[in-house]
Motif scaffolding. Structure first.
Motif, PDB file in Angstrom:
ATOM      1  N   ALA A 180       0.812  -1.207   0.000  1.00 36.08           N
ATOM      2  CA  ALA A 180       0.000   0.000   0.000  1.00 36.08           C
ATOM      3  C   ALA A 180       0.852   1.266   0.000  1.00 36.08           C
ATOM      4  N   SER A 181       2.140   1.152   0.279  1.00 30.16           N
ATOM      5  CA  SER A 181       3.094   2.260   0.198  1.00 30.16           C
ATOM      6  C   SER A 181       4.225   1.839  -0.713  1.00 30.16           C
ATOM      7  N   PHE A 182       4.813   2.836  -1.388  1.00 31.86           N
ATOM      8  CA  PHE A 182       5.787   2.519  -2.432  1.00 31.86           C
ATOM      9  C   PHE A 182       6.941   3.503  -2.415  1.00 31.86           C
ATOM     10  N   ARG A 183       8.134   2.983  -2.622  1.00 35.26           N
ATOM     11  CA  ARG A 183       9.324   3.813  -2.756  1.00 35.26           C
ATOM     12  C   ARG A 183       9.459   4.174  -4.232  1.00 35.26           C
ATOM     13  N   PRO A 184       9.687   5.438  -4.533  1.00 40.43           N
ATOM     14  CA  PRO A 184       9.717   5.878  -5.938  1.00 40.43           C
ATOM     15  C   PRO A 184      10.693   5.097  -6.818  1.00 40.43           C
ATOM     16  N   GLU A 185      11.798   4.639  -6.262  1.00 37.23           N
ATOM     17  CA  GLU A 185      12.834   3.971  -7.057  1.00 37.23           C
ATOM     18  C   GLU A 185      12.538   2.489  -7.324  1.00 37.23           C
ATOM     19  N   GLU A 186      11.514   1.937  -6.693  1.00 38.68           N
ATOM     20  CA  GLU A 186      11.235   0.508  -6.816  1.00 38.68           C
ATOM     21  C   GLU A 186      10.199   0.190  -7.888  1.00 38.68           C
ATOM     22  N   GLN A 187      10.397  -0.933  -8.554  1.00 41.70           N
ATOM     23  CA  GLN A 187       9.361  -1.506  -9.406  1.00 41.70           C
ATOM     24  C   GLN A 187       8.382  -2.162  -8.444  1.00 41.70           C
ATOM     25  N   ALA A 188       7.139  -1.749  -8.461  1.00 40.30           N
ATOM     26  CA  ALA A 188       6.207  -2.234  -7.458  1.00 40.30           C
ATOM     27  C   ALA A 188       4.990  -2.893  -8.093  1.00 40.30           C
ATOM     28  N   THR A 189       4.303  -3.647  -7.258  1.00 42.08           N
ATOM     29  CA  THR A 189       3.042  -4.270  -7.628  1.00 42.08           C
ATOM     30  C   THR A 189       1.940  -3.654  -6.783  1.00 42.08           C
ATOM     31  N   TYR A 190       0.825  -3.308  -7.425  1.00 38.47           N
ATOM     32  CA  TYR A 190      -0.358  -2.817  -6.721  1.00 38.47           C
ATOM     33  C   TYR A 190      -1.570  -3.511  -7.313  1.00 38.47           C
ATOM     34  N   ASN A 191      -2.419  -4.020  -6.463  1.00 40.33           N
ATOM     35  CA  ASN A 191      -3.609  -4.747  -6.901  1.00 40.33           C
ATOM     36  C   ASN A 191      -3.220  -5.924  -7.785  1.00 40.33           C
ATOM     37  N   TYR A 192      -2.118  -6.576  -7.418  1.00 47.60           N
ATOM     38  CA  TYR A 192      -1.635  -7.801  -8.074  1.00 47.60           C
ATOM     39  C   TYR A 192      -1.229  -7.582  -9.526  1.00 47.60           C
ATOM     40  N   ALA A 193      -0.832  -6.366  -9.861  1.00 50.96           N
ATOM     41  CA  ALA A 193      -0.362  -6.047 -11.212  1.00 50.96           C
ATOM     42  C   ALA A 193       0.754  -5.007 -11.088  1.00 50.96           C
ATOM     43  N   PRO A 194       1.570  -4.826 -12.123  1.00 51.58           N
ATOM     44  CA  PRO A 194       2.595  -3.789 -12.053  1.00 51.58           C
ATOM     45  C   PRO A 194       1.965  -2.422 -11.777  1.00 51.58           C
ATOM     46  N   LYS A 195       2.529  -1.698 -10.841  1.00 56.71           N
ATOM     47  CA  LYS A 195       2.014  -0.372 -10.469  1.00 56.71           C
ATOM     48  C   LYS A 195       2.327   0.629 -11.575  1.00 56.71           C
ATOM     49  N   THR A 196       1.307   1.374 -12.006  1.00 52.07           N
ATOM     50  CA  THR A 196       1.487   2.352 -13.078  1.00 52.07           C
ATOM     51  C   THR A 196       1.390   3.785 -12.582  1.00 52.07           C
ATOM     52  N   SER A 197       0.890   3.987 -11.385  1.00 46.53           N
ATOM     53  CA  SER A 197       0.727   5.314 -10.811  1.00 46.53           C
ATOM     54  C   SER A 197       2.040   5.787 -10.190  1.00 46.53           C
ATOM     55  N   SER A 198       2.220   7.099 -10.110  1.00 46.96           N
ATOM     56  CA  SER A 198       3.396   7.649  -9.438  1.00 46.96           C
ATOM     57  C   SER A 198       3.133   7.885  -7.945  1.00 46.96           C
ATOM     58  N   MET A 199       1.934   7.603  -7.491  1.00 49.97           N
ATOM     59  CA  MET A 199       1.578   7.828  -6.090  1.00 49.97           C
ATOM     60  C   MET A 199       2.380   6.896  -5.177  1.00 49.97           C
ATOM     61  N   THR A 200       2.767   7.425  -4.031  1.00 54.60           N
ATOM     62  CA  THR A 200       3.546   6.636  -3.082  1.00 54.60           C
ATOM     63  C   THR A 200       2.688   5.977  -2.012  1.00 54.60           C
ATOM     64  N   GLU A 201       1.422   6.380  -1.900  1.00 55.05           N
ATOM     65  CA  GLU A 201       0.479   5.799  -0.930  1.00 55.05           C
ATOM     66  C   GLU A 201      -0.810   5.483  -1.686  1.00 55.05           C
ATOM     67  N   LEU A 202      -1.278   4.250  -1.604  1.00 52.18           N
ATOM     68  CA  LEU A 202      -2.524   3.838  -2.252  1.00 52.18           C
ATOM     69  C   LEU A 202      -3.348   3.002  -1.271  1.00 52.18           C
ATOM     70  N   PRO A 203      -4.657   2.928  -1.473  1.00 57.19           N
ATOM     71  CA  PRO A 203      -5.507   2.232  -0.500  1.00 57.19           C
ATOM     72  C   PRO A 203      -5.414   0.719  -0.579  1.00 57.19           C
ATOM     73  N   GLY A 204      -5.583   0.112   0.562  1.00 61.00           N
ATOM     74  CA  GLY A 204      -5.619  -1.338   0.642  1.00 61.00           C
ATOM     75  C   GLY A 204      -6.199  -1.772   1.969  1.00 61.00           C
ATOM     76  N   ILE A 205      -6.735  -2.970   1.983  1.00 58.67           N
ATOM     77  CA  ILE A 205      -7.246  -3.570   3.212  1.00 58.67           C
ATOM     78  C   ILE A 205      -6.538  -4.906   3.375  1.00 58.67           C
ATOM     79  N   SER A 206      -5.991  -5.127   4.541  1.00 57.89           N
ATOM     80  CA  SER A 206      -5.368  -6.408   4.855  1.00 57.89           C
ATOM     81  C   SER A 206      -6.002  -6.964   6.119  1.00 57.89           C
ATOM     82  N   VAL A 207      -6.130  -8.272   6.161  1.00 60.22           N
ATOM     83  CA  VAL A 207      -6.723  -8.959   7.308  1.00 60.22           C
ATOM     84  C   VAL A 207      -5.675  -9.904   7.883  1.00 60.22           C
ATOM     85  N   PHE A 208      -5.587  -9.895   9.201  1.00 59.99           N
ATOM     86  CA  PHE A 208      -4.638 -10.745   9.912  1.00 59.99           C
ATOM     87  C   PHE A 208      -5.379 -11.553  10.962  1.00 59.99           C
ATOM     88  N   HIS A 209      -4.842 -12.715  11.274  1.00 57.73           N
ATOM     89  CA  HIS A 209      -5.403 -13.586  12.313  1.00 57.73           C
ATOM     90  C   HIS A 209      -4.273 -14.034  13.226  1.00 57.73           C
TER      91      HIS A 209
END
Length: 156
Positions: free
Chosen positions: A72-101
């Motif tokens: 859900a957060s990204f470093r500008p220099e990294e190739q990242a994945t968002y929503n299970y696909a290559p990230k195309t946005s330049s935004m460094t913070e994007l929404p996500g929900i994670s569940v833990f048990h």
């Protein structure tokens, strides 16, 4: 929702927080805890939380990799994945929900994540808009959520 160097949080993410705010008491009754996690310093989170009258737990992951690990957060220099696909946005913070048990032995498991339009199910306002004749009515906007403001900023 709130980057470490931002003055205010994301308006769109705040829109989501307004929608889950009142679920906290019902979740607690089922032994579920909802916690928002942002990278901004805790003092900024607490000040905005007070402004909005929110009661949910909102913690800072400022010095950890938690948000990066949850995609859900990204470093500008990294190739990242968002929503299970290559990230195309330049935004460094994007929404996500994670569940833990956490099991009886104390082991924590990451059991679920969703991102992008996958989080729409958690937004009651969007669910209502999807029922009305004009729907979300976002087609002619510069971006889909351009109409969203902080709830105390809509005016008369």
């Amino acid at each position: 929702m709130f980057g470490p160097d931002w003055e205010t949080p994301c308006k769109s993410c705040s829109f989501w927080a307004d929608n889950f705010e009142r679920s906290v008491v019902h979740l607690k009754a089922r032994d579920v805890t909802l916690i928002a996690v942002s990278r901004a310093p805790l003092a900024k989170l607490e000040a905005f939380k007070q402004r909005m009258g929110w009661t949910f737990n909102w913690v800072s992951s400022a010095t950890t990799d938690f948000n990066f690990d949850c995609d859900a957060s990204f470093r500008p220099e990294e190739q990242a994945t968002y929503n299970y696909a290559p990230k195309t946005s330049s935004m460094t913070e994007l929404p996500g929900i994670s569940v833990f048990h956490k099991d009886a032995s104390g082991t924590v498991f990451h059991t679920y994540s969703c991102y992008s339009r996958g989080i729409d199910m958690m937004n009651a306002t969007y669910q209502y808009l999807d029922l009305v004749p004009k729907g979300r009515d976002e087609a002619d906007l510069p971006h889909s959520m351009a109409w969203v403001h902080y709830r105390d900023s809509y005016g008369g």
